[in-house]
Structures are given as structure tokens and as C-alpha cells.
Design an enzyme around this catalytic site. Structure first.
Site, PDB file in Angstrom:
ATOM      1  N   ASP A  24      -6.311   5.069  -4.251  1.00  0.00           N
ATOM      2  CA  ASP A  24      -5.333   4.255  -3.729  1.00  0.00           C
ATOM      3  C   ASP A  24      -5.396   4.988  -2.154  1.00  0.00           C
ATOM      4  OD1 ASP A  24      -3.516   2.379  -1.715  1.00  0.00           O
ATOM      5  OD2 ASP A  24      -1.731   2.681  -2.735  1.00  0.00           O
ATOM      6  N   ASN A  72      -5.458  -8.209  -4.043  1.00  0.00           N
ATOM      7  CA  ASN A  72      -6.532  -7.577  -3.053  1.00  0.00           C
ATOM      8  C   ASN A  72      -6.500  -9.231  -2.213  1.00  0.00           C
ATOM      9  OD1 ASN A  72      -7.369  -4.622  -4.584  1.00  0.00           O
ATOM     10  ND2 ASN A  72      -5.475  -4.792  -2.808  1.00  0.00           N
TER      11      ASN A  72
HETATM   12  C1  IPE Z   1      -3.588  -0.843  -5.830  1.00  0.00           C
HETATM   13  O1  IPE Z   1      -3.713  -0.647  -4.530  1.00  0.00           O
HETATM   14  C2  IPE Z   1      -5.256  -1.843  -5.620  1.00  0.00           C
HETATM   15  C3  IPE Z   1      -5.988  -1.009  -5.828  1.00  0.00           C
HETATM   16  C4  IPE Z   1      -6.523   0.577  -5.901  1.00  0.00           C
HETATM   17  C5  IPE Z   1      -7.179  -1.949  -5.584  1.00  0.00           C
HETATM   18  P1  IPE Z   1      -2.951  -1.471  -3.036  1.00  0.00           P
HETATM   19  O2  IPE Z   1      -2.703  -0.438  -1.826  1.00  0.00           O
HETATM   20  O3  IPE Z   1      -3.721  -3.092  -2.560  1.00  0.00           O
HETATM   21  O4  IPE Z   1      -1.547  -1.198  -3.025  1.00  0.00           O
HETATM   22  P2  IPE Z   1      -0.161  -1.886  -2.237  1.00  0.00           P
HETATM   23  O5  IPE Z   1      -0.406  -2.701  -1.923  1.00  0.00           O
HETATM   24  O6  IPE Z   1      -0.293  -0.507  -1.597  1.00  0.00           O
HETATM   25  O7  IPE Z   1       1.571  -1.972  -3.450  1.00  0.00           O
HETATM   26  C1  IPE Z   2      -7.692   1.562  -2.090  1.00  0.00           C
HETATM   27  O1  IPE Z   2      -7.520   0.947  -0.795  1.00  0.00           O
HETATM   28  C2  IPE Z   2      -8.770   0.448  -2.192  1.00  0.00           C
HETATM   29  C3  IPE Z   2      -8.372  -0.705  -2.461  1.00  0.00           C
HETATM   30  C4  IPE Z   2      -7.354  -1.136  -2.493  1.00  0.00           C
HETATM   31  C5  IPE Z   2      -9.254  -1.626  -2.550  1.00  0.00           C
HETATM   32  P1  IPE Z   2      -6.408   0.610   0.459  1.00  0.00           P
HETATM   33  O2  IPE Z   2      -7.474   0.202   1.062  1.00  0.00           O
HETATM   34  O3  IPE Z   2      -5.350  -0.024  -0.600  1.00  0.00           O
HETATM   35  O4  IPE Z   2      -6.512   1.750   1.489  1.00  0.00           O
HETATM   36  P2  IPE Z   2      -4.481   1.934   2.153  1.00  0.00           P
HETATM   37  O5  IPE Z   2      -3.558   2.352   0.823  1.00  0.00           O
HETATM   38  O6  IPE Z   2      -4.213   0.893   3.207  1.00  0.00           O
HETATM   39  O7  IPE Z   2      -4.871   3.168   2.927  1.00  0.00           O
HETATM   40 MG    MG Z   3      -3.396   1.161  -1.025  1.00  0.00          MG
END
Ligand code: IPE
Ligand code: IPE
Ligand code: MG
Length: 254
Positions: A24, A72
Site C-alpha cells: 500500500d 479496486n
Molecule cells: C488494499 O489497498 C488493496 C491492495 C493493496 C491491492 P487499498 O489502498 O485498496 O485499501 P484501502 O482502500 O485503503 O483500505
Molecule cells: C497500493 O497503493 C496499490 C493498489 C491498491 C493497487 P495505492 O494505490 O492504494 O496507494 P495509496 O494508498 O493511494 O497511497
Molecule cells: Mg491504498
């Protein structure tokens, strides 16, 4: 003198067999640098490569990476498309590295619902690497834990309907096996980067007794030393599984 690596402090006998990572913070990493979120995902791929290599080197047998959740899909279409394109490009490019390093690619999640090129690329890489034995790299793609529990429940219901099992046969083991994660042991260690303290629909069943490790590092910053640090922290813990500390230390049930 070169800076000491935490690797030297790890107990090689106590490396978790299965590490799961909620990768994340790609978006925030990019934002901090005034870059588009998608660039964050591109740098995230570098971490995937580093951490896969590091995990295999120290003897991890299963590495699960939460790559794309069911939720996502709700992101802007542009970002979803960019992630899917990156996925196809990365697998195409890195399948040779997986082969060279004797790593087997696996997935959990509903991959049939991915765009056709992503689905086909993944199937090809899974097929090509299927005899590799050093480590399983498991990508959670279009995965969520509740989705998995639903599909497992449906599969078990079908078996009851067909008379293969009766409802009273359903136990924890059967449920575990019906999950997409059921082919792998449960993770001993779950890492989440970027300072978030939640599961976001990941491994709800499997983490009943797994250990959690949280770090503020954004995923693109998470390097080999960060992984060693997480494992070092894990190795200091006592996993009691409901027992007392004395029972664990004496290795008895009394
Ligand atoms: C969880 O991260 C999903 C992945 C790392 C693929 P998100 O960024 O989607 O989670 P939330 O929405 O902050 O809980
Ligand atoms: C994790 O990074 C990757 C996926 C969930 C695909 P994020 O895209 O969630 O990054 P933040 O949480 O918005 O910084
Ligand atoms: Mg995220």
C-alpha cells in the site's frame, strides 16, 4: 566499513514459510513527489521485484502479494487501466526472471474477470513456471477475502447438494481447502505498508492466528532491509495459539 545488514541478525531457522504483503501507498508516494499516482504503481513494481528476490534468497516458500482487490475496480477507470497494463507488461517482462530463479507463479482471486490480455498473460506465466520449486509467488488479483469465503461456501453447498459430503462434514479444514488460499499454508506473517492499520478485505479467515507487522514506509520505499526488519520483529514474538507462555516455552500441553 559497510553498514551492517539486518540479514545477519535473522534466525535462518525461523524464517516464516509464508509471508503475505498488503502493498500500500503507491499513490501517496507519488503525490509526495508531485508525480501522477500511476508512476507510484510503476515504482511499486520495483519493490515487487526486490522483495520477491529477497524472500526467495532467505528461504521463504510462499509470498502472497495483494495486487488488486475486488474493491479496486471502483477506482477511476484511467487508474484501473494503467494498473492492468502494468500488470501485463510486468509479467511478460519478468517471466524469464521467475524461470531463472526457479519461482512458480500462482494467483488467488477471480482472475477470469480480468481483462483478456491480463488473464491470458497470467495463464501463460503460470503454465511456464509450474514446475519451479524454490518459492511460490502468489498474486492476489481481483481478490477479496469475503469473495473467497462466498465462493468456498458455494462450492461446499454444491458438494452437499450432489451428496458428495453432508452438511455435518463441513469443518474448518474443508472450509480452508475450499478457499482459493487453501492450496497454500496460512501466512505466519502479514505485512502492511504505508501506515494503514486494516486488512481491507484480505485473508480474513487465514489470519486468525497470523502475526501482523505494520510500517509507515510506502510500498515503493519498501526494500530488502525493510523486509528483514519485519522478519526480525516477527522472530522476537511468541506465538501462543491460546496457550500460556509457560506451555510454549516448555513445549508441553500441561
Ligand atoms: C488494499 O489497498 C488493496 C491492495 C493493496 C491491492 P487499498 O489502498 O485498496 O485499501 P484501502 O482502500 O485503503 O483500505
Ligand atoms: C497500493 O497503493 C496499490 C493498489 C491498491 C493497487 P495505492 O494505490 O492504494 O496507494 P495509496 O494508498 O493511494 O497511497
Ligand atoms: Mg491504498
Amino acid at each position: 566499513m559497510a553498514k551492517k545488514s539486518l540479514l545477519e541478525d535473522l534466525n535462518i531457522e525461523k524464517i516464516p514459510a509464508h509471508i503475505a504483503i498488503i502493498m500500500d501507498g503507491n499513490g501517496r508516494w507519488a503525490k509526495k513527489r508531485a508525480l501522477p499516482r500511476v508512476i507510484g504503481h510503476e515504482y511499486g513494481v520495483k519493490s515487487v521485484k526486490n522483495i520477491t528476490e529477497a524472500a526467495a534468497e532467505i528461504g521463504v516458500k510462499f509470498l502472497t502479494l495483494y495486487t488488486f482487490s475486488t474493491e479496486n475496480w471502483n477506482r477511476p477507470k484511467f487508474e484501473v487501466n494503467a494498473i492492468m497494463t502494468l500488470l501485463v507488461r510486468t509479467i511478460r517482462k519478468e517471466v524469464a526472471t521467475l524461470q531463472k530463479n526457479n519461482i512458480r507463479l500462482k494467483t488467488i482471486g477471480d482472475i477470469k474477470a480480468l481483462p483478456a490480455d491480463a488473464y491470458n498473460q497470467i495463464l501463460e506465466a503460470i503454465e511456464l513456471t509450474k514446475d519451479n520449486t524454490r518459492m511460490d509467488l502468489i498474486l492476489a488479483l481481483n481478490y477479496s477475502a469475503r469473495w473467497d469465503i462466498v465462493q468456498a461456501t458455494q462450492a461446499l453447498s454444491e458438494k452437499v447438494k450432489e451428496g458428495i459430503i453432508s452438511s455435518s462434514d463441513i469443518n474448518e479444514e474443508l472450509i480452508s481447502r475450499a478457499l482459493h488460499t487453501g492450496k497454500f499454508p496460512e501466512p505466519e506473517l502479514l505485512i502492511r505498508t504505508s501506515g494503514e492499520y486494516r486488512l481491507s478485505n484480505f485473508m480474513l479467515w487465514e489470519m486468525a492466528y497470523g502475526e501482523f507487522y505494520f510500517t509507515d514506509a510506502y510500498w515503493p520505499e519498501f526494500d530488502k532491509e525493510c523486509l528483514y526488519k519485519a522478519i526480525f520483529d516477527y522472530q522476537k514474538r511468541e506465538r501462543r495459539f491460546g496457550k500460556t507462555s509457560e506451555q510454549i516455552q516448555e513445549n508441553t500441553n500441561v
